[in-house]
Design an enzyme around this catalytic site. Structure first.
Site, PDB file in Angstrom:
ATOM      1  N   LYS A 194      -0.705  -2.908   9.121  1.00  0.00           N
ATOM      2  CA  LYS A 194      -1.917  -2.875   9.946  1.00  0.00           C
ATOM      3  C   LYS A 194      -1.715  -2.018  11.202  1.00  0.00           C
ATOM      4  O   LYS A 194      -2.560  -1.204  11.545  1.00  0.00           O
ATOM      5  CB  LYS A 194      -2.327  -4.301  10.376  1.00  0.00           C
ATOM      6  CG  LYS A 194      -2.644  -5.232   9.210  1.00  0.00           C
ATOM      7  CD  LYS A 194      -3.178  -6.563   9.693  1.00  0.00           C
ATOM      8  CE  LYS A 194      -2.204  -7.389  10.511  1.00  0.00           C
ATOM      9  NZ  LYS A 194      -1.008  -7.858   9.778  1.00  0.00           N
ATOM     10  N   ARG A 246      -6.982 -14.507  12.920  1.00  0.00           N
ATOM     11  CA  ARG A 246      -5.982 -14.984  11.969  1.00  0.00           C
ATOM     12  C   ARG A 246      -6.329 -16.367  11.422  1.00  0.00           C
ATOM     13  O   ARG A 246      -5.596 -16.884  10.574  1.00  0.00           O
ATOM     14  CB  ARG A 246      -4.620 -15.043  12.659  1.00  0.00           C
ATOM     15  CG  ARG A 246      -3.736 -13.823  12.400  1.00  0.00           C
ATOM     16  CD  ARG A 246      -2.439 -14.072  13.120  1.00  0.00           C
ATOM     17  NE  ARG A 246      -1.295 -13.376  12.649  1.00  0.00           N
ATOM     18  CZ  ARG A 246      -0.849 -12.228  13.164  1.00  0.00           C
ATOM     19  NH1 ARG A 246      -1.535 -11.594  14.087  1.00  0.00           N
ATOM     20  NH2 ARG A 246       0.277 -11.718  12.732  1.00  0.00           N
ATOM     21  N   ARG A 256      11.961  -2.623   9.978  1.00  0.00           N
ATOM     22  CA  ARG A 256      10.975  -2.325  11.026  1.00  0.00           C
ATOM     23  C   ARG A 256      11.633  -2.254  12.406  1.00  0.00           C
ATOM     24  O   ARG A 256      12.502  -3.032  12.751  1.00  0.00           O
ATOM     25  CB  ARG A 256       9.900  -3.416  11.017  1.00  0.00           C
ATOM     26  CG  ARG A 256       8.861  -3.201  12.077  1.00  0.00           C
ATOM     27  CD  ARG A 256       7.550  -3.736  11.674  1.00  0.00           C
ATOM     28  NE  ARG A 256       7.441  -5.174  11.837  1.00  0.00           N
ATOM     29  CZ  ARG A 256       6.276  -5.817  11.701  1.00  0.00           C
ATOM     30  NH1 ARG A 256       5.190  -5.151  11.396  1.00  0.00           N
ATOM     31  NH2 ARG A 256       6.226  -7.106  11.848  1.00  0.00           N
ATOM     32  N   ARG A 273      12.152  -6.709  16.136  1.00  0.00           N
ATOM     33  CA  ARG A 273      11.414  -7.864  16.648  1.00  0.00           C
ATOM     34  C   ARG A 273      12.147  -9.149  16.306  1.00  0.00           C
ATOM     35  O   ARG A 273      12.642  -9.302  15.195  1.00  0.00           O
ATOM     36  CB  ARG A 273      10.012  -7.907  16.019  1.00  0.00           C
ATOM     37  CG  ARG A 273       9.022  -7.089  16.788  1.00  0.00           C
ATOM     38  CD  ARG A 273       7.746  -6.927  16.055  1.00  0.00           C
ATOM     39  NE  ARG A 273       7.181  -8.197  15.560  1.00  0.00           N
ATOM     40  CZ  ARG A 273       5.950  -8.286  15.070  1.00  0.00           C
ATOM     41  NH1 ARG A 273       5.175  -7.230  15.007  1.00  0.00           N
ATOM     42  NH2 ARG A 273       5.494  -9.434  14.632  1.00  0.00           N
ATOM     43  N   ARG A 298       6.294 -16.733   8.283  1.00  0.00           N
ATOM     44  CA  ARG A 298       5.063 -16.026   8.684  1.00  0.00           C
ATOM     45  C   ARG A 298       4.193 -15.731   7.467  1.00  0.00           C
ATOM     46  O   ARG A 298       2.970 -15.765   7.544  1.00  0.00           O
ATOM     47  CB  ARG A 298       5.421 -14.728   9.418  1.00  0.00           C
ATOM     48  CG  ARG A 298       6.019 -15.003  10.795  1.00  0.00           C
ATOM     49  CD  ARG A 298       6.636 -13.772  11.399  1.00  0.00           C
ATOM     50  NE  ARG A 298       5.655 -12.754  11.699  1.00  0.00           N
ATOM     51  CZ  ARG A 298       5.944 -11.461  11.830  1.00  0.00           C
ATOM     52  NH1 ARG A 298       7.178 -11.040  11.671  1.00  0.00           N
ATOM     53  NH2 ARG A 298       5.005 -10.610  12.127  1.00  0.00           N
TER      54      ARG A 298
HETATM   55  P1  AMP Z   1       1.797  -9.566  14.946  1.00  0.00           P
HETATM   56  O1  AMP Z   1       2.416  -8.554  15.836  1.00  0.00           O
HETATM   57  O2  AMP Z   1       0.321  -9.334  14.747  1.00  0.00           O
HETATM   58  O3  AMP Z   1       2.526  -9.756  13.642  1.00  0.00           O
HETATM   59  O4  AMP Z   1       1.893 -10.970  15.714  1.00  0.00           O
HETATM   60  C1  AMP Z   1       3.147 -11.539  16.030  1.00  0.00           C
HETATM   61  C2  AMP Z   1       3.000 -13.014  16.342  1.00  0.00           C
HETATM   62  O5  AMP Z   1       2.104 -13.183  17.453  1.00  0.00           O
HETATM   63  C3  AMP Z   1       2.401 -13.869  15.231  1.00  0.00           C
HETATM   64  O6  AMP Z   1       3.360 -14.272  14.281  1.00  0.00           O
HETATM   65  C4  AMP Z   1       1.823 -15.027  16.031  1.00  0.00           C
HETATM   66  O7  AMP Z   1       2.842 -15.919  16.438  1.00  0.00           O
HETATM   67  C5  AMP Z   1       1.297 -14.338  17.277  1.00  0.00           C
HETATM   68  N1  AMP Z   1      -0.109 -13.899  17.100  1.00  0.00           N
HETATM   69  C6  AMP Z   1      -0.598 -12.616  17.110  1.00  0.00           C
HETATM   70  N2  AMP Z   1      -1.916 -12.587  16.901  1.00  0.00           N
HETATM   71  C7  AMP Z   1      -2.301 -13.882  16.752  1.00  0.00           C
HETATM   72  C8  AMP Z   1      -3.540 -14.526  16.480  1.00  0.00           C
HETATM   73  N3  AMP Z   1      -4.678 -13.823  16.317  1.00  0.00           N
HETATM   74  N4  AMP Z   1      -3.547 -15.884  16.390  1.00  0.00           N
HETATM   75  C9  AMP Z   1      -2.425 -16.601  16.556  1.00  0.00           C
HETATM   76  N5  AMP Z   1      -1.224 -16.069  16.788  1.00  0.00           N
HETATM   77  C10 AMP Z   1      -1.152 -14.723  16.885  1.00  0.00           C
END
Ligand code: AMP
Length: 231
Positions: A35, A110, A144, A177, A188
């Site tokens: 994404k 999400r 990554r 990360r 996840r």
């Molecule tokens: P991402 O970079 O989008 O993979 O997000 C990393 C982490 O941030 C996720 O595993 C969640 O813990 C948190 N996170 C990001 N966006 C959201 C969201 N919309 N709702 C809840 N947690 C989020």
């Protein structure tokens, strides 16, 4: 006549037309589906900003703000940060001026409550889902690398930076990360299937869902997205 114009002119016209239409796009897909990488390409094509809730949260953790302190334990465990926290954060972000002519959401919504909250504040045009199988994702995540300063994402093989471990855009050091370790990735993915995947049905019922294959490499994914969005 337009057919005779040079490609560069057509691209900039396209950008303006899409911007004027104010396209509001959601990118759906499992963590690691691509994404963020697709969003950075679509920013150019659509001329609108991309908002990654994950990047906003990582930035808050880096700066040790109260938001960062409350989000860290969830993120490190591969869990979702509570809806009320991310909804408030997102509302604040899309109220900013640069989002008036459209935006791309990467990682939000999400959950169904997040999607409902979003519907109250914005008219979403399309939810584009990147389809990638779990085993492909697990392999991808280990390679990554991310830039914590500007949010850019790389992959050691599929999308390497020009200089190893250095961000092409801002020159900061790239890192792995903390939530990209194998066990956290599996958690996840479970969270994705349980809480986020139902959003496909939510947007399908609204006639807004488009799905593309996200497993054929970066260029192919970009091409599928451009076709699906009619850019
Ligand atoms: P991402 O970079 O989008 O993979 O997000 C990393 C982490 O941030 C996720 O595993 C969640 O813990 C948190 N996170 C990001 N966006 C959201 C969201 N919309 N709702 C809840 N947690 C989020």
């Amino acid at each position: 006549k337009t057919r005779c114009w040079p490609a560069s002119t057509r691209v900039s016209l396209n950008k303006r037309e899409v911007g004027d239409m104010g396209m509001k796009l959601i990118l759906l897909g499992a963590p690691g589906a691509g994404k963020g990488t697709l969003a950075s390409y679509l920013i150019e094509q659509m001329g609108v900003p991309s908002i990654s809730t994950g990047n906003i949260l990582r930035e808050a953790i880096k700066n040790n703000t109260p938001l960062g302190q409350s989000a860290k334990e969830y993120m490190d465990a591969g869990k979702l940060v509570p809806d009320e926290v991310v909804i408030g954060m997102l509302k604040e972000r899309i109220a900013k001026r640069d989002c008036k002519s459209g935006f791309i959401l990467d990682g939000f919504p999400r959950t169904i409550p997040q999607a409902e909250a979003l519907d109250e504040i914005a008219h979403i045009d399309c939810a584009l889902s990147l389809e990638v199988a779990d085993d492909v994702i697990e392999k991808r995540m280990t390679g990554r690398r991310v830039c914590l300063r500007c949010g850019a994402t790389y992959h050691v093989e599929a999308n390497p930076p020009r200089v190893k471990d250095v961000c092409d855009i801002c020159g900061d050091k790239l890192v792995i990360r903390s939530d990209d370790q194998a066990e956290v990735v599996r958690h996840r993915l479970e969270t994705y299937h349980e809480q986020t995947e139902p959003l496909k049905g939510y947007y399908e019922a609204q006639g807004k869902l488009k799905s593309i294959d996200g497993a054929q490499g970066i260029t192919a994914t970009e091409k599928f997205a451009v076709e699906a969005l009619g850019l």
